[in-house]
Design a protein around this motif. Structure first.
Motif, PDB file in Angstrom:
ATOM      1  N   PRO A  41      30.081  27.332   3.497  1.00 48.37           N
ATOM      2  CA  PRO A  41      30.883  26.320   4.199  1.00 48.37           C
ATOM      3  C   PRO A  41      31.774  25.581   3.210  1.00 48.37           C
ATOM      4  CG  PRO A  41      28.718  25.436   3.769  1.00 48.37           C
ATOM      5  CD  PRO A  41      28.703  26.863   3.252  1.00 48.37           C
ATOM      6  N   THR A  42      32.784  24.926   3.708  1.00 51.69           N
ATOM      7  CA  THR A  42      33.640  24.129   2.826  1.00 51.69           C
ATOM      8  C   THR A  42      33.088  22.718   2.639  1.00 51.69           C
ATOM      9  OG1 THR A  42      35.001  23.441   4.707  1.00 51.69           O
ATOM     10  CG2 THR A  42      35.705  25.402   3.486  1.00 51.69           C
ATOM     11  N   ALA A  43      32.160  22.332   3.539  1.00 50.62           N
ATOM     12  CA  ALA A  43      31.651  20.958   3.482  1.00 50.62           C
ATOM     13  C   ALA A  43      30.151  20.922   3.744  1.00 50.62           C
ATOM     14  CB  ALA A  43      32.382  20.085   4.497  1.00 50.62           C
ATOM     15  N   LEU A  44      29.509  19.932   3.137  1.00 53.59           N
ATOM     16  CA  LEU A  44      28.105  19.644   3.371  1.00 53.59           C
ATOM     17  C   LEU A  44      28.046  18.468   4.341  1.00 53.59           C
ATOM     18  CD1 LEU A  44      25.197  20.409   2.301  1.00 53.59           C
ATOM     19  CD2 LEU A  44      25.457  18.479   0.725  1.00 53.59           C
ATOM     20  N   PRO A  45      27.336  18.603   5.459  1.00 53.92           N
ATOM     21  CA  PRO A  45      27.327  17.521   6.450  1.00 53.92           C
ATOM     22  C   PRO A  45      26.701  16.254   5.900  1.00 53.92           C
ATOM     23  CG  PRO A  45      25.654  19.148   6.980  1.00 53.92           C
ATOM     24  CD  PRO A  45      26.477  19.727   5.880  1.00 53.92           C
ATOM     25  N   ALA A  46      27.086  15.124   6.500  1.00 55.70           N
ATOM     26  CA  ALA A  46      26.649  13.816   5.991  1.00 55.70           C
ATOM     27  C   ALA A  46      25.143  13.643   6.018  1.00 55.70           C
ATOM     28  CB  ALA A  46      27.321  12.708   6.798  1.00 55.70           C
ATOM     29  N   ASN A  47      24.448  14.304   6.965  1.00 54.91           N
ATOM     30  CA  ASN A  47      22.996  14.112   7.043  1.00 54.91           C
ATOM     31  C   ASN A  47      22.270  14.729   5.851  1.00 54.91           C
ATOM     32  OD1 ASN A  47      23.391  16.806   7.865  1.00 54.91           O
ATOM     33  ND2 ASN A  47      21.624  16.760   9.234  1.00 54.91           N
ATOM     34  N   LEU A  48      22.943  15.594   5.105  1.00 55.86           N
ATOM     35  CA  LEU A  48      22.407  16.116   3.846  1.00 55.86           C
ATOM     36  C   LEU A  48      23.127  15.518   2.648  1.00 55.86           C
ATOM     37  CD1 LEU A  48      22.014  19.926   4.687  1.00 55.86           C
ATOM     38  CD2 LEU A  48      20.198  18.217   4.540  1.00 55.86           C
ATOM     39  N   ALA A  49      24.441  15.342   2.787  1.00 51.73           N
ATOM     40  CA  ALA A  49      25.260  14.898   1.658  1.00 51.73           C
ATOM     41  C   ALA A  49      24.908  13.485   1.207  1.00 51.73           C
ATOM     42  CB  ALA A  49      26.740  14.988   2.024  1.00 51.73           C
ATOM     43  N   ARG A  50      24.823  12.561   2.149  1.00 55.27           N
ATOM     44  CA  ARG A  50      24.589  11.169   1.761  1.00 55.27           C
ATOM     45  C   ARG A  50      23.198  10.951   1.150  1.00 55.27           C
ATOM     46  NH1 ARG A  50      26.313   7.005   6.229  1.00 55.27           N
ATOM     47  NH2 ARG A  50      26.112   5.616   4.424  1.00 55.27           N
ATOM     48  N   PRO A  51      22.141  11.544   1.728  1.00 61.29           N
ATOM     49  CA  PRO A  51      20.833  11.358   1.090  1.00 61.29           C
ATOM     50  C   PRO A  51      20.738  11.947  -0.312  1.00 61.29           C
ATOM     51  CG  PRO A  51      20.560  12.026   3.375  1.00 61.29           C
ATOM     52  CD  PRO A  51      22.015  12.177   3.056  1.00 61.29           C
ATOM     53  N   ILE A  52      21.266  13.161  -0.495  1.00 61.24           N
ATOM     54  CA  ILE A  52      21.082  13.771  -1.822  1.00 61.24           C
ATOM     55  C   ILE A  52      21.923  13.061  -2.870  1.00 61.24           C
ATOM     56  CG2 ILE A  52      22.858  15.573  -1.696  1.00 61.24           C
ATOM     57  CD1 ILE A  52      20.748  17.403  -3.093  1.00 61.24           C
ATOM     58  N   VAL A  53      23.061  12.506  -2.476  1.00 62.11           N
ATOM     59  CA  VAL A  53      23.854  11.728  -3.436  1.00 62.11           C
ATOM     60  C   VAL A  53      23.119  10.438  -3.812  1.00 62.11           C
ATOM     61  CG1 VAL A  53      25.979  10.398  -3.734  1.00 62.11           C
ATOM     62  CG2 VAL A  53      26.074  12.711  -2.792  1.00 62.11           C
TER      63      VAL A  53
END
Length: 386
Positions: A94-106
């Motif tokens: 994919p070109t993007a990681l959804p926010a439900n994964l992106a925000r927690p891992i950041v």
């Protein structure tokens, strides 16, 4: 220098001081942990993103900043595997990681001062447990807790690294004592410590030799390697990966290095101790960049060791034949380790047929050409003999 100053010990070295199975996460993580524990089943459906898109969008900013580090590291293990599965678990990235994964891992990565994807620390250092807690951290007494598809080859690949890290722990303790012995200009003690070090290197190299026992090169290449790539220098993600909902990235693709054994801190620690110098080349630049992907305490250990060690200078200046012989024997052991790494890179990666995007035989999982430079670094290691 003392290992305890760096959250390390002479029995575990760079391995976590806890076992992941002993650390409980708050109830809000229940669906995340359930998905991570069933990752093999979710991936086998062929629509991993469909299932991971259903995970709750947790706001971990405040929790990650204040929670015990052990919990944050365990959460990082779970989330980083889910992130890798989301990106590489279907045929096209994919070109993007959804926010439900992106925000927690950041949020987790920011607390740990690491990159927001699977690190070596999450893949190996924090991702193991003992079958018998009273027994040793050894291949016949450890298991991999979090995995992708699972199976003997994937587990063995990681557990070889776990066992190596445990066997290398005394080397790191000896390195601290060597710094002090050299400061005291104690030739006899320095020699004795180096002679002790050579024996521990025998154990490390003997474990490394066992990689082919239960990890087949073809299975590794087809079923283990594809999921640990990053998004730097990867043709499947030429513009990097967008982390949706993460303000500081401003919707721009991010290019982070993938998990790789080169993120292990053992060899860099030995280079620091023995004052090994490497010429500038793409792998040297890559390894320097990878330093930022290590846990913060481990980075500090390497940096302090590099600053404080005068071992090679002392061995040369002493003119003592026994000290020089002991120094050279340990340097040669590190070169032997590098040689085995080179051989495995050839058989497990370079000799395997290309398997489409993201699994290039010429580029390591960290995202750099490696074959000729691994040999060069091994040769530069041997050039430090005195």
């Amino acid at each position: 220098m003392k290992l305890s100053d760096y959250d390390m010990s002479a029995s575990r070295g760079f391995l976590s001081h806890f076992q992941i199975v002993d650390i409980d996460l708050p109830d809000i993580f229940v669906p995340v942990v359930e998905a991570a524990e069933n990752l093999s089943g979710l991936m086998t459906t062929g629509r991993i993103r469909h299932w991971l898109d259903r995970l709750p969008a947790l706001d971990l900013t405040e929790w990650a900043a204040n929670a015990p580090e052990e919990q944050v590291r365990v959460a990082m293990v779970r989330y980083s595997f889910l992130v890798q599965a989301y990106v590489w678990g279907e045929s096209d990235a994919p070109t993007a990681l959804p926010a439900n994964l992106a925000r927690p891992i950041v949020a987790l990565a920011d607390r740990l001062d690491q990159a927001p994807l699977l690190p070596y620390s999450g893949y190996v250092l924090d991702n193991w447990a003992q079958l018998d807690s009273s027994g040793p951290i050894a291949l016949d007494n450890v298991y991999m807790v979090q995995n992708f598809y699972g199976g003997a080859d994937e587990n063995w690949f990681v557990l070889i690294h776990v066992a190596i890290e445990a066997a290398a722990a005394p080397l790191l303790d000896l390195a601290c004592h060597l710094v002090e012995a050299v400061k005291a200009e104690d030739t006899a003690r320095t020699t004795a410590l180096l002679e002790d070090m050579e024996g521990h290197w025998d154990k490390v190299n003997a474990i490394f030799d066992r990689m082919p026992d239960r990890c087949d090169p073809y299975i590794y290449y087809q079923r283990v390697r594809p999921y640990i790539h990053g998004w730097a220098n990867n043709p499947a993600l030429p513009d990097g990966l967008i982390y949706e909902g993460v303000e500081k990235y401003a919707g721009k693709g991010q290019s982070f290095r993938g998990q790789t054994g080169s993120q292990s801190s053992i060899v860099p620690s030995m280079d620091a101790l023995f004052q090994v110098q490497h010429g500038h080349d793409p792998l040297r630049n890559f390894l320097d960049e990878l330093h930022a992907y290590r846990p913060a305490q481990h980075r500090r250990f390497i940096e302090d060791l590099r600053e404080q060690s005068k071992l090679r200078e002392f061995a040369i200046a002493s003119g003592d034949p026994a000290l020089r012989a002991a120094f050279n024997a340990s340097v040669e052991q590190v070169a032997r380790f590098r040689t085995r790494h080179l051989e495995y890179a050839a058989s497990y990666i370079n000799k395997q047929a290309s398997n489409g995007k993201g699994n290039d035989t010429e580029v390591g999982t960290g995202g750099t050409p490696f074959m000729k430079y691994l040999k060069k670094h091994r040769d530069e290691n041997r050039a430090q003999l005195i």
